[in-house]
Design a protein around this motif. Sequence first.
Motif, PDB file in Angstrom:
ATOM      1  N   PHE A  79     -15.792  35.595 -15.565  1.00 38.22           N
ATOM      2  CA  PHE A  79     -15.537  34.392 -14.758  1.00 38.22           C
ATOM      3  C   PHE A  79     -14.052  34.239 -14.398  1.00 38.22           C
ATOM      4  O   PHE A  79     -13.695  33.432 -13.552  1.00 38.22           O
ATOM      5  CB  PHE A  79     -16.054  33.138 -15.481  1.00 38.22           C
ATOM      6  N   GLY A 110      -7.318  34.882 -29.679  1.00 36.20           N
ATOM      7  CA  GLY A 110      -8.602  35.210 -30.300  1.00 36.20           C
ATOM      8  C   GLY A 110      -9.140  36.555 -29.861  1.00 36.20           C
ATOM      9  O   GLY A 110      -8.411  37.433 -29.409  1.00 36.20           O
ATOM     10  N   ASP A 111     -10.450  36.674 -29.980  1.00 38.26           N
ATOM     11  CA  ASP A 111     -11.106  37.962 -29.730  1.00 38.26           C
ATOM     12  C   ASP A 111     -10.915  38.490 -28.309  1.00 38.26           C
ATOM     13  O   ASP A 111     -11.045  39.683 -28.072  1.00 38.26           O
ATOM     14  CB  ASP A 111     -12.623  37.828 -29.969  1.00 38.26           C
ATOM     15  N   PRO A 128     -10.192  41.598 -33.638  1.00 31.52           N
ATOM     16  CA  PRO A 128     -11.180  40.512 -33.643  1.00 31.52           C
ATOM     17  C   PRO A 128     -11.506  39.995 -35.038  1.00 31.52           C
ATOM     18  O   PRO A 128     -12.595  40.213 -35.563  1.00 31.52           O
ATOM     19  CB  PRO A 128     -12.400  41.158 -32.972  1.00 31.52           C
ATOM     20  N   HIS A 129     -10.540  39.323 -35.665  1.00 33.56           N
ATOM     21  CA  HIS A 129     -10.744  38.704 -36.975  1.00 33.56           C
ATOM     22  C   HIS A 129     -10.541  37.208 -36.840  1.00 33.56           C
ATOM     23  O   HIS A 129      -9.668  36.746 -36.104  1.00 33.56           O
ATOM     24  CB  HIS A 129      -9.718  39.198 -38.005  1.00 33.56           C
ATOM     25  N   TRP A 130     -11.274  36.475 -37.617  1.00 38.10           N
ATOM     26  CA  TRP A 130     -11.202  35.019 -37.660  1.00 38.10           C
ATOM     27  C   TRP A 130      -9.771  34.552 -37.946  1.00 38.10           C
ATOM     28  O   TRP A 130      -9.233  33.685 -37.268  1.00 38.10           O
ATOM     29  CB  TRP A 130     -12.167  34.585 -38.761  1.00 38.10           C
ATOM     30  N   ALA A 133      -7.457  34.958 -35.002  1.00 40.89           N
ATOM     31  CA  ALA A 133      -7.665  33.940 -33.964  1.00 40.89           C
ATOM     32  C   ALA A 133      -6.933  32.647 -34.338  1.00 40.89           C
ATOM     33  O   ALA A 133      -6.370  31.962 -33.485  1.00 40.89           O
ATOM     34  CB  ALA A 133      -9.161  33.682 -33.764  1.00 40.89           C
ATOM     35  N   PHE A 157      -9.483  40.780 -43.781  1.00 35.23           N
ATOM     36  CA  PHE A 157     -10.922  40.641 -43.588  1.00 35.23           C
ATOM     37  C   PHE A 157     -11.593  40.784 -44.946  1.00 35.23           C
ATOM     38  O   PHE A 157     -11.212  41.637 -45.732  1.00 35.23           O
ATOM     39  CB  PHE A 157     -11.373  41.775 -42.655  1.00 35.23           C
TER      40      PHE A 157
HETATM   41  C1  LIG Z   1     -21.663  38.781 -36.712  1.00 39.60           C
HETATM   42  C2  LIG Z   1     -20.179  38.562 -36.840  1.00 39.60           C
HETATM   43  C3  LIG Z   1     -19.615  38.540 -38.104  1.00 39.60           C
HETATM   44  C4  LIG Z   1     -18.242  38.341 -38.244  1.00 39.60           C
HETATM   45  N1  LIG Z   1     -17.706  38.312 -39.501  1.00 39.60           N
HETATM   46  C5  LIG Z   1     -16.387  38.095 -39.648  1.00 39.60           C
HETATM   47  C6  LIG Z   1     -15.807  38.018 -40.947  1.00 39.60           C
HETATM   48  O1  LIG Z   1     -16.482  38.153 -41.964  1.00 39.60           O
HETATM   49  N2  LIG Z   1     -14.467  37.812 -41.042  1.00 39.60           N
HETATM   50  C7  LIG Z   1     -13.686  37.668 -39.926  1.00 39.60           C
HETATM   51  O2  LIG Z   1     -12.469  37.481 -40.064  1.00 39.60           O
HETATM   52  N3  LIG Z   1     -14.210  37.720 -38.697  1.00 39.60           N
HETATM   53  C8  LIG Z   1     -15.536  37.935 -38.529  1.00 39.60           C
HETATM   54  N4  LIG Z   1     -16.072  37.995 -37.275  1.00 39.60           N
HETATM   55  C9  LIG Z   1     -15.175  37.839 -36.135  1.00 39.60           C
HETATM   56  C10 LIG Z   1     -14.855  36.367 -35.898  1.00 39.60           C
HETATM   57  O3  LIG Z   1     -16.061  35.649 -35.764  1.00 39.60           O
HETATM   58  C11 LIG Z   1     -14.022  36.258 -34.634  1.00 39.60           C
HETATM   59  O4  LIG Z   1     -12.850  37.036 -34.781  1.00 39.60           O
HETATM   60  C12 LIG Z   1     -13.620  34.823 -34.336  1.00 39.60           C
HETATM   61  O5  LIG Z   1     -14.741  33.992 -34.255  1.00 39.60           O
HETATM   62  C13 LIG Z   1     -12.832  34.789 -33.030  1.00 39.60           C
HETATM   63  O6  LIG Z   1     -12.601  33.470 -32.641  1.00 39.60           O
HETATM   64  P1  LIG Z   1     -12.483  33.120 -31.117  1.00 39.60           P
HETATM   65  O7  LIG Z   1     -12.167  31.665 -31.065  1.00 39.60           O
HETATM   66  O8  LIG Z   1     -11.557  34.081 -30.455  1.00 39.60           O
HETATM   67  O9  LIG Z   1     -13.900  33.424 -30.458  1.00 39.60           O
HETATM   68  P2  LIG Z   1     -15.329  32.777 -30.765  1.00 39.60           P
HETATM   69  O10 LIG Z   1     -15.422  32.274 -32.162  1.00 39.60           O
HETATM   70  O11 LIG Z   1     -16.312  33.798 -30.292  1.00 39.60           O
HETATM   71  O12 LIG Z   1     -15.364  31.515 -29.813  1.00 39.60           O
HETATM   72  C14 LIG Z   1     -15.432  31.643 -28.408  1.00 39.60           C
HETATM   73  C15 LIG Z   1     -16.179  30.427 -27.877  1.00 39.60           C
HETATM   74  O13 LIG Z   1     -16.054  30.395 -26.458  1.00 39.60           O
HETATM   75  C16 LIG Z   1     -17.296  30.042 -25.908  1.00 39.60           C
HETATM   76  N5  LIG Z   1     -17.322  30.521 -24.521  1.00 39.60           N
HETATM   77  C17 LIG Z   1     -17.468  31.791 -24.076  1.00 39.60           C
HETATM   78  N6  LIG Z   1     -17.418  31.825 -22.729  1.00 39.60           N
HETATM   79  C18 LIG Z   1     -17.219  30.549 -22.308  1.00 39.60           C
HETATM   80  C19 LIG Z   1     -17.076  29.932 -21.029  1.00 39.60           C
HETATM   81  N7  LIG Z   1     -17.123  30.630 -19.891  1.00 39.60           N
HETATM   82  N8  LIG Z   1     -16.892  28.598 -20.987  1.00 39.60           N
HETATM   83  C20 LIG Z   1     -16.830  27.869 -22.133  1.00 39.60           C
HETATM   84  N9  LIG Z   1     -16.957  28.397 -23.364  1.00 39.60           N
HETATM   85  C21 LIG Z   1     -17.150  29.723 -23.455  1.00 39.60           C
HETATM   86  C22 LIG Z   1     -18.305  30.704 -26.818  1.00 39.60           C
HETATM   87  O14 LIG Z   1     -19.577  30.086 -26.705  1.00 39.60           O
HETATM   88  C23 LIG Z   1     -17.667  30.471 -28.187  1.00 39.60           C
HETATM   89  O15 LIG Z   1     -18.040  29.237 -28.741  1.00 39.60           O
HETATM   90  C24 LIG Z   1     -17.435  38.176 -37.101  1.00 39.60           C
HETATM   91  C25 LIG Z   1     -18.022  38.197 -35.834  1.00 39.60           C
HETATM   92  C26 LIG Z   1     -19.378  38.388 -35.706  1.00 39.60           C
HETATM   93  C27 LIG Z   1     -19.988  38.392 -34.315  1.00 39.60           C
END
Ligand SMILES: Cc1cc2nc3c(=O)[nH]c(=O)nc-3n(C[C@H](O)[C@H](O)[C@H](O)COP(=O)(O)OP(=O)(O)OC[C@H]3O[C@@H](n4cnc5c(N)ncnc54)[C@H](O)[C@@H]3O)c2cc1C
Length: 242
Positions: A79, A110-111, A128-130, A133, A157
Amino acid sequence: MEVAAALTDKAHSVSVIGIETVPFKKLFEANRVKFYMLNEVSEMIGHHGQLKEVVLKSGKVLRADVCVVGTGCVPATAFLKQSGIHLDSKGFITVNKMMQTNVDSVFAGGDVVMFPFPQRNNKKVNIPHWQMAHVHGRVAALSMMGKPSEIKTVPYFWSAMYGKTIRYAGFGDGFDDVIIQGDLDELRFVAFYTRSEEVVAVASMNYDPIVSRVAEVLGSGKTIKKRDVETGDISWLIDKGS
Ligand SMILES: Cc1cc2nc3c(=O)[nH]c(=O)nc-3n(C[C@H](O)[C@H](O)[C@H](O)COP(=O)(O)OP(=O)(O)OC[C@H]3O[C@@H](n4cnc5c(N)ncnc54)[C@H](O)[C@@H]3O)c2cc1C
Protein backbone atom coordinates in the motif's frame (compact mmCIF):
# COMPACT_ATOMS: atom_id res chain seq x y z
CA MET A 1 8.10 -25.67 16.78
CA GLU A 2 6.63 -23.74 19.72
CA VAL A 3 3.11 -24.56 18.53
CA ALA A 4 4.03 -28.22 18.20
CA ALA A 5 5.47 -28.23 21.72
CA ALA A 6 2.43 -26.46 23.16
CA LEU A 7 0.02 -28.93 21.53
CA THR A 8 1.81 -32.09 22.59
CA ASP A 9 -0.30 -32.73 25.69
CA LYS A 10 -3.53 -31.47 24.11
CA ALA A 11 -3.75 -33.17 20.72
CA HIS A 12 -4.10 -36.86 19.94
CA SER A 13 -1.04 -36.59 17.70
CA VAL A 14 1.21 -33.80 16.41
CA SER A 15 3.14 -33.91 13.13
CA VAL A 16 5.68 -31.40 11.85
CA ILE A 17 6.15 -31.14 8.09
CA GLY A 18 9.06 -29.15 6.69
CA ILE A 19 11.24 -28.70 3.66
CA GLU A 20 14.48 -28.80 5.69
CA THR A 21 15.91 -30.90 8.47
CA VAL A 22 15.27 -29.82 12.03
CA PRO A 23 17.64 -29.33 14.96
CA PHE A 24 15.51 -30.38 17.95
CA LYS A 25 14.09 -33.53 16.41
CA LYS A 26 15.31 -35.72 19.24
CA LEU A 27 13.70 -33.54 21.92
CA PHE A 28 10.38 -33.49 20.08
CA GLU A 29 10.32 -37.16 19.15
CA ALA A 30 10.77 -38.00 22.82
CA ASN A 31 7.50 -36.11 23.28
CA ARG A 32 5.52 -38.04 20.62
CA VAL A 33 5.89 -35.44 17.84
CA LYS A 34 6.32 -37.05 14.42
CA PHE A 35 8.50 -35.45 11.74
CA TYR A 36 8.08 -35.48 7.97
CA MET A 37 11.09 -33.47 6.89
CA LEU A 38 12.53 -32.82 3.42
CA ASN A 39 8.88 -32.89 2.46
CA GLU A 40 6.01 -30.47 1.88
CA VAL A 41 2.23 -30.25 1.86
CA SER A 42 0.71 -30.77 -1.58
CA GLU A 43 -2.97 -30.80 -0.64
CA MET A 44 -5.38 -30.34 2.23
CA ILE A 45 -8.62 -32.30 2.02
CA GLY A 46 -11.70 -31.23 3.94
CA HIS A 47 -15.32 -32.24 4.35
CA HIS A 48 -18.12 -29.72 5.03
CA GLY A 49 -15.56 -27.04 5.82
CA GLN A 50 -13.64 -29.23 8.28
CA LEU A 51 -10.07 -30.33 7.60
CA LYS A 52 -9.77 -34.11 7.37
CA GLU A 53 -6.48 -35.00 5.69
CA VAL A 54 -3.15 -33.44 4.77
CA VAL A 55 -1.44 -34.96 1.74
CA LEU A 56 2.35 -34.72 1.57
CA LYS A 57 4.47 -34.45 -1.55
CA SER A 58 5.89 -37.87 -0.70
CA GLY A 59 2.37 -39.30 -1.05
CA LYS A 60 1.90 -39.86 2.69
CA VAL A 61 -1.58 -38.94 3.91
CA LEU A 62 -1.97 -37.66 7.49
CA ARG A 63 -5.32 -37.49 9.24
CA ALA A 64 -5.66 -34.04 10.79
CA ASP A 65 -8.21 -31.75 12.43
CA VAL A 66 -6.03 -28.63 12.49
CA CYS A 67 -3.14 -27.45 10.35
CA VAL A 68 -0.98 -24.53 11.51
CA VAL A 69 0.85 -22.99 8.56
CA GLY A 70 4.18 -21.36 9.39
CA THR A 71 5.91 -20.59 6.12
CA GLY A 72 7.68 -17.31 6.82
CA CYS A 73 6.55 -13.74 6.36
CA VAL A 74 6.91 -10.84 3.95
CA PRO A 75 6.40 -7.12 4.63
CA ALA A 76 2.81 -6.00 3.92
CA THR A 77 3.92 -2.69 2.44
CA ALA A 78 2.36 -2.82 -1.02
CA PHE A 79 0.00 0.00 0.00
CA LEU A 80 3.04 2.30 0.28
CA LYS A 81 4.21 1.82 -3.29
CA GLN A 82 2.75 5.11 -4.53
CA SER A 83 3.53 7.02 -1.33
CA GLY A 84 7.05 8.14 -2.16
CA ILE A 85 8.41 6.24 0.85
CA HIS A 86 11.39 4.22 -0.29
CA LEU A 87 10.99 0.44 -0.24
CA ASP A 88 13.80 -1.95 -1.10
CA SER A 89 13.44 -4.73 -3.67
CA LYS A 90 11.83 -7.03 -1.07
CA GLY A 91 9.33 -4.43 0.11
CA PHE A 92 11.11 -3.43 3.34
CA ILE A 93 11.00 0.26 4.31
CA THR A 94 14.50 1.71 4.51
CA VAL A 95 15.22 4.07 7.41
CA ASN A 96 18.22 5.95 8.75
CA LYS A 97 19.65 5.56 12.26
CA MET A 98 16.89 7.81 13.62
CA MET A 99 14.28 5.48 12.09
CA GLN A 100 13.34 8.19 9.63
CA THR A 101 12.25 7.27 6.12
CA ASN A 102 13.30 9.24 3.05
CA VAL A 103 10.10 11.28 3.47
CA ASP A 104 10.34 14.13 5.92
CA SER A 105 8.50 13.50 9.23
CA VAL A 106 7.68 9.88 8.36
CA PHE A 107 9.26 7.30 10.67
CA ALA A 108 9.09 3.51 10.62
CA GLY A 109 10.27 0.65 12.81
CA GLY A 110 9.84 -3.02 13.58
CA ASP A 111 9.67 -5.99 11.27
CA VAL A 112 9.02 -3.91 8.14
CA VAL A 113 12.27 -1.92 8.18
CA MET A 114 15.82 -2.26 6.99
CA PHE A 115 17.82 -0.16 9.44
CA PRO A 116 21.51 0.69 9.91
CA PHE A 117 22.86 -1.66 12.56
CA PRO A 118 25.77 -0.11 14.51
CA GLN A 119 27.29 -3.50 15.39
CA ARG A 120 27.74 -4.20 11.66
CA ASN A 121 29.23 -0.86 10.67
CA ASN A 122 25.74 0.49 10.02
CA LYS A 123 24.99 -2.08 7.35
CA LYS A 124 21.24 -2.06 6.74
CA VAL A 125 19.62 -5.15 8.20
CA ASN A 126 16.21 -6.52 9.08
CA ILE A 127 15.92 -8.11 12.53
CA PRO A 128 12.36 -9.30 13.18
CA HIS A 129 12.45 -9.57 16.99
CA TRP A 130 9.94 -8.17 19.44
CA GLN A 131 12.69 -6.50 21.51
CA MET A 132 14.13 -4.87 18.37
CA ALA A 133 10.72 -3.40 17.45
CA HIS A 134 10.55 -1.86 20.94
CA VAL A 135 13.95 -0.21 20.53
CA HIS A 136 12.95 1.10 17.09
CA GLY A 137 9.80 2.64 18.54
CA ARG A 138 11.78 4.34 21.28
CA VAL A 139 14.41 5.73 18.90
CA ALA A 140 11.72 6.91 16.46
CA ALA A 141 9.74 8.63 19.24
CA LEU A 142 12.84 10.43 20.56
CA SER A 143 13.75 11.49 17.02
CA MET A 144 10.27 12.93 16.51
CA MET A 145 10.75 14.98 19.68
CA GLY A 146 14.03 16.34 18.35
CA LYS A 147 16.10 14.19 20.71
CA PRO A 148 18.15 12.03 18.36
CA SER A 149 19.36 8.79 19.90
CA GLU A 150 20.93 5.72 18.38
CA ILE A 151 20.00 2.07 18.28
CA LYS A 152 22.00 0.68 21.16
CA THR A 153 20.94 -2.85 21.83
CA VAL A 154 21.88 -6.46 21.25
CA PRO A 155 19.20 -8.49 19.46
CA TYR A 156 17.86 -11.05 21.94
CA PHE A 157 15.43 -13.89 21.46
CA TRP A 158 14.24 -16.56 23.86
CA SER A 159 11.95 -19.53 24.01
CA ALA A 160 11.28 -22.57 26.16
CA MET A 161 10.12 -25.96 24.99
CA TYR A 162 9.54 -29.07 27.09
CA GLY A 163 11.22 -27.37 30.04
CA LYS A 164 14.38 -26.58 28.06
CA THR A 165 15.38 -22.95 27.72
CA ILE A 166 16.53 -21.64 24.35
CA ARG A 167 18.29 -18.26 24.08
CA TYR A 168 19.85 -16.36 21.23
CA ALA A 169 21.67 -13.04 21.20
CA GLY A 170 23.59 -11.06 18.61
CA PHE A 171 23.42 -10.97 14.84
CA GLY A 172 24.77 -14.15 13.30
CA ASP A 173 24.33 -13.21 9.66
CA GLY A 174 27.44 -14.21 7.70
CA PHE A 175 28.94 -16.41 10.44
CA ASP A 176 31.72 -18.67 9.20
CA ASP A 177 32.19 -21.01 12.17
CA VAL A 178 30.33 -22.32 15.21
CA ILE A 179 32.10 -23.23 18.46
CA ILE A 180 30.06 -25.53 20.65
CA GLN A 181 30.61 -25.93 24.37
CA GLY A 182 28.61 -28.36 26.48
CA ASP A 183 26.87 -31.54 25.43
CA LEU A 184 24.67 -31.70 22.32
CA ASP A 185 23.37 -35.16 23.22
CA GLU A 186 22.32 -33.97 26.65
CA LEU A 187 20.71 -30.88 25.04
CA ARG A 188 22.73 -28.67 27.35
CA PHE A 189 25.06 -26.53 25.29
CA VAL A 190 26.07 -23.10 24.08
CA ALA A 191 26.95 -22.32 20.45
CA PHE A 192 29.13 -19.34 19.60
CA TYR A 193 28.70 -18.07 16.03
CA THR A 194 31.92 -16.47 14.82
CA ARG A 195 32.82 -14.33 11.85
CA SER A 196 36.55 -14.11 11.18
CA GLU A 197 37.97 -13.92 14.71
CA GLU A 198 34.96 -12.44 16.47
CA VAL A 199 31.89 -13.85 18.18
CA VAL A 200 28.88 -12.27 16.43
CA ALA A 201 26.06 -14.28 18.02
CA VAL A 202 25.42 -16.94 20.61
CA ALA A 203 22.69 -19.52 21.11
CA SER A 204 22.12 -21.83 24.03
CA MET A 205 19.96 -24.63 25.28
CA ASN A 206 19.65 -25.11 29.03
CA TYR A 207 22.84 -23.15 29.61
CA ASP A 208 21.68 -20.01 31.39
CA PRO A 209 22.78 -17.34 31.97
CA ILE A 210 25.57 -17.44 29.39
CA VAL A 211 23.63 -15.82 26.52
CA SER A 212 22.56 -12.93 28.75
CA ARG A 213 26.18 -12.49 29.83
CA VAL A 214 27.35 -12.40 26.21
CA ALA A 215 24.61 -9.88 25.40
CA GLU A 216 25.80 -7.69 28.28
CA VAL A 217 29.41 -7.84 27.10
CA LEU A 218 28.50 -7.06 23.47
CA GLY A 219 26.05 -4.38 24.61
CA SER A 220 28.81 -2.62 26.54
CA GLY A 221 30.67 -2.20 23.25
CA LYS A 222 33.27 -4.88 23.95
CA THR A 223 34.08 -7.70 21.58
CA ILE A 224 34.52 -11.39 22.33
CA LYS A 225 37.24 -13.17 20.40
CA LYS A 226 36.88 -16.61 18.88
CA ARG A 227 39.99 -17.82 20.69
CA ASP A 228 38.42 -16.86 24.02
CA VAL A 229 35.50 -19.26 23.57
CA GLU A 230 37.51 -22.07 21.99
CA THR A 231 39.39 -23.00 25.14
CA GLY A 232 36.52 -24.83 26.80
CA ASP A 233 36.65 -22.70 29.95
CA ILE A 234 34.05 -19.98 29.53
CA SER A 235 33.70 -19.08 33.20
CA TRP A 236 35.65 -15.89 32.41
CA LEU A 237 32.64 -14.62 30.44
CA ILE A 238 30.85 -13.88 33.66
CA ASP A 239 32.88 -10.76 34.25
CA LYS A 240 35.05 -10.04 31.24
CA GLY A 241 35.15 -9.00 27.59
CA SER A 242 38.24 -7.96 25.67
C1 LIG B 1 4.66 -16.99 15.11
C2 LIG B 1 5.61 -15.91 15.55
C3 LIG B 1 6.35 -16.11 16.70
C4 LIG B 1 7.24 -15.12 17.13
N1 LIG B 1 7.95 -15.33 18.27
C5 LIG B 1 8.79 -14.37 18.71
C6 LIG B 1 9.52 -14.55 19.92
O1 LIG B 1 9.42 -15.57 20.60
N2 LIG B 1 10.37 -13.56 20.31
C7 LIG B 1 10.52 -12.41 19.57
O2 LIG B 1 11.30 -11.54 19.96
N3 LIG B 1 9.83 -12.22 18.43
C8 LIG B 1 8.98 -13.17 17.98
N4 LIG B 1 8.29 -12.98 16.82
C9 LIG B 1 8.50 -11.74 16.09
C10 LIG B 1 7.72 -10.60 16.72
O3 LIG B 1 6.36 -10.97 16.80
C11 LIG B 1 7.88 -9.37 15.84
O4 LIG B 1 9.26 -9.06 15.72
C12 LIG B 1 7.16 -8.16 16.41
O5 LIG B 1 5.80 -8.43 16.62
C13 LIG B 1 7.33 -6.98 15.45
O6 LIG B 1 6.54 -5.91 15.86
P1 LIG B 1 5.97 -4.92 14.79
O7 LIG B 1 5.24 -3.87 15.56
O8 LIG B 1 7.06 -4.50 13.87
O9 LIG B 1 4.97 -5.75 13.87
P2 LIG B 1 3.62 -6.52 14.26
O10 LIG B 1 3.62 -6.96 15.68
O11 LIG B 1 3.45 -7.53 13.18
O12 LIG B 1 2.52 -5.39 14.13
C14 LIG B 1 2.15 -4.85 12.87
C15 LIG B 1 0.69 -4.44 12.96
O13 LIG B 1 0.36 -3.67 11.81
C16 LIG B 1 -0.91 -4.07 11.36
N5 LIG B 1 -1.01 -3.69 9.94
C17 LIG B 1 -0.42 -4.29 8.88
N6 LIG B 1 -0.74 -3.63 7.74
C18 LIG B 1 -1.54 -2.59 8.09
C19 LIG B 1 -2.20 -1.55 7.37
N7 LIG B 1 -2.10 -1.43 6.04
N8 LIG B 1 -2.94 -0.67 8.07
C20 LIG B 1 -3.04 -0.76 9.42
N9 LIG B 1 -2.44 -1.72 10.15
C21 LIG B 1 -1.70 -2.63 9.50
C22 LIG B 1 -0.94 -5.55 11.62
O14 LIG B 1 -2.28 -6.03 11.66
C23 LIG B 1 -0.25 -5.63 12.98
O15 LIG B 1 -1.16 -5.47 14.04
C24 LIG B 1 7.38 -13.94 16.38
C25 LIG B 1 6.62 -13.75 15.22
C26 LIG B 1 5.74 -14.73 14.82
C27 LIG B 1 4.92 -14.50 13.56
